[in-house]
Design an enzyme around this catalytic site. Structure first.
Site, PDB file in Angstrom:
ATOM      1  CG  HIS A   1      -8.374  14.478  -5.002  1.00 24.90           C
ATOM      2  ND1 HIS A   1      -8.226  13.216  -4.488  1.00 24.90           N
ATOM      3  CD2 HIS A   1      -9.330  14.382  -5.957  1.00 24.90           C
ATOM      4  CE1 HIS A   1      -9.053  12.387  -5.106  1.00 24.90           C
ATOM      5  NE2 HIS A   1      -9.721  13.064  -6.013  1.00 24.90           N
TER       6      HIS A   1
ATOM      7  CD  GLU B   1      -6.583  15.613   0.306  1.00 24.38           C
ATOM      8  OE1 GLU B   1      -7.180  14.911   1.141  1.00 24.38           O
ATOM      9  OE2 GLU B   1      -7.057  15.880  -0.821  1.00 24.38           O
TER      10      GLU B   1
ATOM     11  CB  CYS C   1      -8.546   9.483  -1.899  1.00 24.84           C
ATOM     12  SG  CYS C   1      -7.138  10.105  -2.832  1.00 24.84           S
TER      13      CYS C   1
ATOM     14  CB  CYS D   1      -4.976  12.565  -1.074  1.00 31.48           C
ATOM     15  SG  CYS D   1      -5.522  13.434  -2.568  1.00 31.48           S
TER      16      CYS D   1
END
Length: 143
Positions: free
Chosen positions: A44, A46, A69, A79
């Site tokens: 992801h 992040e 998320c 995240c």
């Protein structure tokens, strides 16, 4: 936020079933980490930005194009959880997650940890990135 949107746009069509997300972490007026969703949807955005920012993420502001998320199907830290654990002071989000399954979970996790949240910053510029993820018959959130 515009840099985060540019990072996400560059990944559109490369992230499998996951949305292309951009994340920029700023500390003291300087970018200390940035990233976008990886090819196939992992890692992801992040996660990439945190790997680059390291300890500089503490007290920083994270600009994210889509709500982080709140839960991972893999069981790994979400995240939202990682942002809170890293000690990020503020998260600026362009668009809420349009998924009925995931919407508001990331924001709730951040709020519970005392992280300041600004939702809807440059949303009009980022919304096109996530239109295909809105459930049929449900308008994408405009915040």
């Amino acid at each position: 936020m515009r840099r985060a949107i540019a990072l996400a746009r560059a990944q559109v069509g490369k992230t499998g079933d996951n949305p292309a997300v951009g994340c920029v972490i700023v500390q003291g007026g300087a970018v200390v980490g940035e990233g976008a969703t990886g090819e196939g949807g992992r890692p992801h955005a992040e996660e990439v930005a945190f790997d680059r920012a390291g300890a500089a993420a503490r007290g920083a502001t994270a600009y994210v194009t889509l709500e982080p998320c709140g839960e991972r199907t893999s069981g790994a830290a979400s995240c939202g959880e990682r942002l809170a654990r890293a000690g990020v002071a503020r998260v600026v989000i362009a668009c809420a997650d349009p998924s009925l399954k995931a919407a508001s979970r990331g924001v709730a996790r951040l709020a519970a940890a005392g992280v300041r949240i600004d939702l809807g910053v440059l949303a009009a510029e980022a919304q096109g990135l996530y239109a295909r993820y809105a459930p049929a018959g449900v308008a994408q959130p405009r915040r």
